[in-house]
Design a protein around this motif. Sequence first.
Motif, PDB file in Angstrom:
ATOM      1  N   MET B   1       0.881  -1.040  -0.117  1.00  0.00           N
ATOM      2  CA  MET B   1       0.006   0.011  -0.025  1.00  0.00           C
ATOM      3  C   MET B   1       0.818   1.386   0.135  1.00  0.00           C
ATOM      4  N   ILE B   2       0.799   2.192  -0.818  1.00  0.00           N
ATOM      5  CA  ILE B   2       1.422   3.227  -1.164  1.00  0.00           C
ATOM      6  C   ILE B   2       0.730   4.500  -0.203  1.00  0.00           C
ATOM      7  N   ILE B   3       1.334   5.205   0.331  1.00  0.00           N
ATOM      8  CA  ILE B   3       0.871   6.249   1.429  1.00  0.00           C
ATOM      9  C   ILE B   3       1.389   7.677   0.630  1.00  0.00           C
ATOM     10  N   VAL B   4       0.703   8.619   0.231  1.00  0.00           N
ATOM     11  CA  VAL B   4       1.095   9.671  -0.319  1.00  0.00           C
ATOM     12  C   VAL B   4       0.459  10.843   0.250  1.00  0.00           C
ATOM     13  N   ARG B   5       1.026  12.094   0.626  1.00  0.00           N
ATOM     14  CA  ARG B   5       0.852  13.238   1.014  1.00  0.00           C
ATOM     15  C   ARG B   5       0.645  14.479   0.293  1.00  0.00           C
ATOM     16  N   GLU B   6       1.281  14.352  -1.038  1.00  0.00           N
ATOM     17  CA  GLU B   6       1.384  15.460  -1.870  1.00  0.00           C
ATOM     18  C   GLU B   6       0.418  15.073  -3.208  1.00  0.00           C
ATOM     19  N   VAL B   7      -0.136  16.204  -3.852  1.00  0.00           N
ATOM     20  CA  VAL B   7      -0.837  15.812  -4.953  1.00  0.00           C
ATOM     21  C   VAL B   7      -0.105  15.358  -6.174  1.00  0.00           C
ATOM     22  N   ALA B   8       1.190  15.813  -6.435  1.00  0.00           N
ATOM     23  CA  ALA B   8       1.999  15.616  -7.434  1.00  0.00           C
ATOM     24  C   ALA B   8       2.506  13.980  -7.304  1.00  0.00           C
ATOM     25  N   GLN B   9       2.642  13.477  -5.748  1.00  0.00           N
ATOM     26  CA  GLN B   9       2.954  12.102  -5.742  1.00  0.00           C
ATOM     27  C   GLN B   9       1.918  11.129  -6.029  1.00  0.00           C
ATOM     28  N   LEU B  10       0.579  11.847  -5.526  1.00  0.00           N
ATOM     29  CA  LEU B  10      -0.833  10.802  -6.034  1.00  0.00           C
ATOM     30  C   LEU B  10      -0.882  10.822  -7.170  1.00  0.00           C
ATOM     31  N   THR B  66      -7.439  -0.346  -9.498  1.00  0.00           N
ATOM     32  CA  THR B  66      -6.768   0.069  -8.353  1.00  0.00           C
ATOM     33  C   THR B  66      -7.597   0.954  -7.547  1.00  0.00           C
ATOM     34  N   VAL B  67      -7.412   0.722  -6.221  1.00  0.00           N
ATOM     35  CA  VAL B  67      -8.265   1.300  -5.205  1.00  0.00           C
ATOM     36  C   VAL B  67      -7.654   2.467  -4.426  1.00  0.00           C
ATOM     37  N   VAL B  68      -7.949   3.769  -4.696  1.00  0.00           N
ATOM     38  CA  VAL B  68      -7.392   5.010  -4.053  1.00  0.00           C
ATOM     39  C   VAL B  68      -8.487   5.512  -2.726  1.00  0.00           C
ATOM     40  N   LEU B  69      -7.696   5.765  -1.748  1.00  0.00           N
ATOM     41  CA  LEU B  69      -8.563   6.053  -0.453  1.00  0.00           C
ATOM     42  C   LEU B  69      -8.225   7.451  -0.222  1.00  0.00           C
ATOM     43  N   SER B  70      -8.900   8.338   0.115  1.00  0.00           N
ATOM     44  CA  SER B  70      -8.455   9.726   0.686  1.00  0.00           C
ATOM     45  C   SER B  70      -9.054   9.898   2.026  1.00  0.00           C
ATOM     46  N   ILE B  71      -7.925  10.448   3.023  1.00  0.00           N
ATOM     47  CA  ILE B  71      -8.500  10.920   4.269  1.00  0.00           C
ATOM     48  C   ILE B  71      -8.285  12.321   4.452  1.00  0.00           C
ATOM     49  N   ASP B  90      -7.699   9.297  13.627  1.00  0.00           N
ATOM     50  CA  ASP B  90      -6.712   8.544  13.954  1.00  0.00           C
ATOM     51  C   ASP B  90      -6.058   7.479  12.969  1.00  0.00           C
ATOM     52  N   GLU B  91      -5.176   8.348  12.385  1.00  0.00           N
ATOM     53  CA  GLU B  91      -4.360   8.224  11.367  1.00  0.00           C
ATOM     54  C   GLU B  91      -3.866   6.626  11.299  1.00  0.00           C
ATOM     55  N   ALA B  92      -3.447   5.972  12.278  1.00  0.00           N
ATOM     56  CA  ALA B  92      -2.738   4.798  12.365  1.00  0.00           C
ATOM     57  C   ALA B  92      -3.784   3.762  12.160  1.00  0.00           C
ATOM     58  N   ARG B  93      -4.857   3.932  12.908  1.00  0.00           N
ATOM     59  CA  ARG B  93      -5.841   2.970  12.863  1.00  0.00           C
ATOM     60  C   ARG B  93      -6.604   2.926  11.400  1.00  0.00           C
ATOM     61  N   ASP B  94      -6.690   4.182  10.616  1.00  0.00           N
ATOM     62  CA  ASP B  94      -7.176   4.381   9.545  1.00  0.00           C
ATOM     63  C   ASP B  94      -6.436   3.577   8.541  1.00  0.00           C
ATOM     64  N   ARG B 100      -6.174  -3.746   5.501  1.00  0.00           N
ATOM     65  CA  ARG B 100      -6.990  -4.884   5.677  1.00  0.00           C
ATOM     66  C   ARG B 100      -7.880  -4.974   4.380  1.00  0.00           C
ATOM     67  N   GLU B 101      -8.328  -3.670   3.920  1.00  0.00           N
ATOM     68  CA  GLU B 101      -9.476  -3.874   2.951  1.00  0.00           C
ATOM     69  C   GLU B 101      -8.801  -3.818   1.516  1.00  0.00           C
ATOM     70  N   GLY B 102      -7.373  -3.834   1.389  1.00  0.00           N
ATOM     71  CA  GLY B 102      -6.664  -4.001   0.102  1.00  0.00           C
ATOM     72  C   GLY B 102      -6.515  -2.630  -0.794  1.00  0.00           C
ATOM     73  N   VAL B 103      -6.591  -1.665  -0.097  1.00  0.00           N
ATOM     74  CA  VAL B 103      -6.612  -0.394  -0.774  1.00  0.00           C
ATOM     75  C   VAL B 103      -5.006  -0.289  -1.318  1.00  0.00           C
ATOM     76  N   ASP B 104      -4.945   0.317  -2.577  1.00  0.00           N
ATOM     77  CA  ASP B 104      -3.544   0.403  -3.182  1.00  0.00           C
ATOM     78  C   ASP B 104      -2.866   1.613  -2.759  1.00  0.00           C
ATOM     79  N   ILE B 105      -3.721   3.028  -2.913  1.00  0.00           N
ATOM     80  CA  ILE B 105      -3.036   4.173  -2.511  1.00  0.00           C
ATOM     81  C   ILE B 105      -3.935   4.781  -1.797  1.00  0.00           C
ATOM     82  N   VAL B 106      -3.076   5.235  -0.568  1.00  0.00           N
ATOM     83  CA  VAL B 106      -3.718   6.265   0.204  1.00  0.00           C
ATOM     84  C   VAL B 106      -3.365   7.859   0.327  1.00  0.00           C
ATOM     85  N   PHE B 107      -4.268   8.648   0.314  1.00  0.00           N
ATOM     86  CA  PHE B 107      -3.870  10.179  -0.036  1.00  0.00           C
ATOM     87  C   PHE B 107      -4.275  10.799   1.445  1.00  0.00           C
TER      88      PHE B 107
END
Lengths: 313, 313
Positions: B1-10, B66-71, B90-94, B100-107
């Motif tokens: 799972m890739i975790i990104v915080r910037e639009v360009a990375q996303l 591909t599943v992208v989740l944004s928080i 609660d970022e860690a729990r999120d 667990r749900e198989g998300v590919d990319i979290v923004f």
Amino acid sequence: MIIVREVAQLRQAIAERRQLGANGAKAVNDSASVQQQYKVGFVPTMGYLHEGHASLMQKAREMSDTVVLSIFVNPIQFGPNEDLDSYPRDEARDLEVARREGVDIVFLPTVAEMYPQPTRTKIHVSALTERLCGASRPGHFDGVTTVVAKLFNMVNPDLAFFGMKDAQQVAVLQQMVTDLNMNVTIVPCPIVREADGLALSSRNVYLSAEQREQALVLSRSLRKVREVSEDVVRNTFTIRQIHQMVESTIASSPLADIDYIEILTFPGLEPILPEQRLSDVEEDIIVALAVKFGNTRLIDNIRLQKAEVLSHV
Amino acid sequence: MIIVREVAQLRQAIAERRQLGANGAKAVNDSASVQQQYKVGFVPTMGYLHEGHASLMQKAREMSDTVVLSIFVNPIQFGPNEDLDSYPRDEARDLEVARREGVDIVFLPTVAEMYPQPTRTKIHVSALTERLCGASRPGHFDGVTTVVAKLFNMVNPDLAFFGMKDAQQVAVLQQMVTDLNMNVTIVPCPIVREADGLALSSRNVYLSAEQREQALVLSRSLRKVREVSEDVVRNTFTIRQIHQMVESTIASSPLADIDYIEILTFPGLEPILPEQRLSDVEEDIIVALAVKFGNTRLIDNIRLQKAEVLSHV
């Protein structure tokens, strides 16, 4: 040149061009970056194309792999007493111009295709739309931003080309693109003028010979501003003095009915203190005019980039 | 799972997944249609993820490559007296839930990444936003449509998943997508409830044990509506009678402070004449509630599809 009238056909035609581009790139080099370099350039217009539009298509042709032109007189950007019904149209001639300029895809939707239902969704850009044409034409820019967003969502362009004659439109659209993270680059293109200085406009056809002659005061007044800005003595004129100079030049034409003369920063469109000297302004400046001749409202402007204004020593 | 915080990375992460998908498709079949079948599914959330969110990710996983989740807790959809500052996080729990749900990319952007400047651009959907939560929370839906449009422009998803607990949000976003010709399919997903009926909400953590117990009147009142709609005698109740039944059920809880109870068409959110019999309504219906328990405002709704309401013979 492909001519399409429906959104689905448009999407299909563009997808095919992009796919061809991607396959072509594959033959040479199989990297992702090559595909991303394939550029779709978009020129949205209301038709009745003149050399100003042609210059946008030329720029698009130069910078893009596929050039898409749209021709649509957008009802929601016209006010109730404006010239929607009489806005000039000439599809056959427009298609000739598009062909001559090497356009790949022309999108010519009907009003029903663009608005199958009256739109309940509007995009509003605040601040930038409150002055200049926004003050004279309430709701106009909501209509512009909304239709441009729709067209961007249909075409998904990499580059979109707009003329600086509608400088406020360029500023407003740039703000929308930035604020909404639209993945498109706005390319502003210079005003194109007749040999005698009149800025090209589809509305120029409305002018009588006498109005046409007197309308030259617009560009003449803006040329004076340019001369002042480049003159080491007169660039110490205040904003108020520049305003007065433009106003008196335009007032020398008895048929000119001034809607506004405004001197603002660009692209922020913020007012500048009247007592400030031209050479002391820290940002780019726009001097923008809207003047009616009979029922025909003309706009023109000059942009002074900071570097072009000699600094006050 | 890739975790990104910037639009360009996303954008980069999604482009790479799409490119891999296209290359994979090439290996099998070189047609344009194969590439178009590669689906990016997007689940925009404000985090503090619960099983309702998990159900959206599951649906996205099922329908997308591909599943992208944004928080992102979006400040511009909160009113000045609302719970922006106390909204649970609660970022860690999120991230655990996402994994667990198989998300590919979290923004996971910051406010500064989403709004480097205060936005001057707002998207407004009229009519649909004037009732229900739109009336109680002025400006709320402009904040929602604006941030969702931004996220759509960043992710460029084929599918976007939203829970029907915010039924009005689904209706408003569908209207925006249609009106602005956004190239995305909105997938509404059913409300997820606790075993005792309480609709899942990140705001449920605010409830005291006593409030939590009394909040069950919301789902209980909506279950009664469902029973009536499926009963060949009682489905001749008028809309007014249904309204009274819901109201008296909720009023039986002393801690409940009713914000609204509304019975409208769905997705048009038009009022229905109070004298009309339930079985005679020609469109799908929504019964929607907003009720405060202390400072915590809960919403719930039930949608009666025309086919589910026994027709009045």
